[in-house]
Design a protein around this motif. Sequence first.
Motif, short mmCIF file in Angstrom:
data_model
loop_
_atom_site.label_atom_id
_atom_site.label_comp_id
_atom_site.label_asym_id
_atom_site.label_seq_id
_atom_site.Cartn_x
_atom_site.Cartn_y
_atom_site.Cartn_z
N PHE A 44 -8.73 -3.20 -0.61
CA PHE A 44 -8.12 -2.59 -1.79
C PHE A 44 -9.17 -1.92 -2.69
N ILE A 82 0.84 -1.21 0.00
CA ILE A 82 0.00 0.00 0.00
C ILE A 82 0.87 1.25 0.00
N LEU A 89 -1.80 -3.74 -6.08
CA LEU A 89 -1.93 -4.01 -4.64
C LEU A 89 -2.15 -5.49 -4.38
#
Length: 341
Positions: free
Chosen positions: A336, A266, A289
């Motif tokens: 995410f 992240i 991600l």
Amino acid sequence: MPFNVLCTFLIGSALGWILVKITRPPRHLKGLVLGCCAAGNMGNLPLIIIPAVCKEKGSPFGAPDVCHKYGMEYASLSMAIGAIYLWSYVYNIVRIFSRSVNEKDNTAEFTSKMNPGGGAAEILHGSCSEELPPKSCSISVDYANKCMLPSEAKMKIPILYAIKNSLRMFARKINLRALFAPSTTGAMIGFIIGIVPQIRKFIIGGTAPLRVILDSASFLGEAAIPTLSLILGGNLLKGLKGSGVLRWLIIGIIAVRYIFLPLLGIVIVKSALRFGLVHSDPLYQFVLLLQYALPPAMNIGTITQLFGAGKSECSVIMLWTYGLASISLTLWSAFFMWLVA
């Protein structure tokens, strides 16, 4: 994306090395631990997760058909790059540690055979008492003078031969044969077809003369996902019967793969987005991600079987990591999606 996948491997290796220093596993398991922490399953899991995410109602990725098209492209690219890094980086890590263990075992076995009761010591200390014949010491002065000039001998060696010899030694150390594994070869061929427009026009497209090659590859690719899932199930079944592994070692690998790597991912992706290194496509950010939150690559089990180091331990690690992957991937995928929305 290639740099992002490389970051997952390098950061995972660094975290795995810290885990090795803390838990101190047996030497034959060090390569396995580093490989499990470094290489994620960039293959079939993104190909399963991304189409499912695109079909969700209220998805931040736009129209489902457009999301599916670009998502499969991102997942395929991730799979190809991951295969190249796996067989060129993780393969050599496991090979180095397994080779050192095998060399120690072979040395111990040779010593036990040669010295069961002191026989080898007698050979070394007492049996070579004969003198060499005097003829062996008659070396001419001219030959001795020639031997005293090593620099001239080195200068006479052709440069091409020296370069060839250096490349051969480098190939032995790195084992470049692993780069030509089936998955890596397929990725390289795909890159060549996609980059060269002349070849792409002949194979890709509804009017391409060799489009049958693309259709055949697509049929094989569709069958690959269930096949890999069956192989994964077989490996997990072996984990139920596998030998015991250090409890803290398994906990450490799970923490690296499902806690530390996603958090660092992240930070990396958001930092790259802030500095303009990544475009603002939510689907592309989601794929980047997701690469940090995947379980260990399945081919690590194949690599351990090739070298015979940590086969049963690898099955146990795969059992626990993939058993928790359903929970971890669900939570991280939801987070995410909220993060890139």
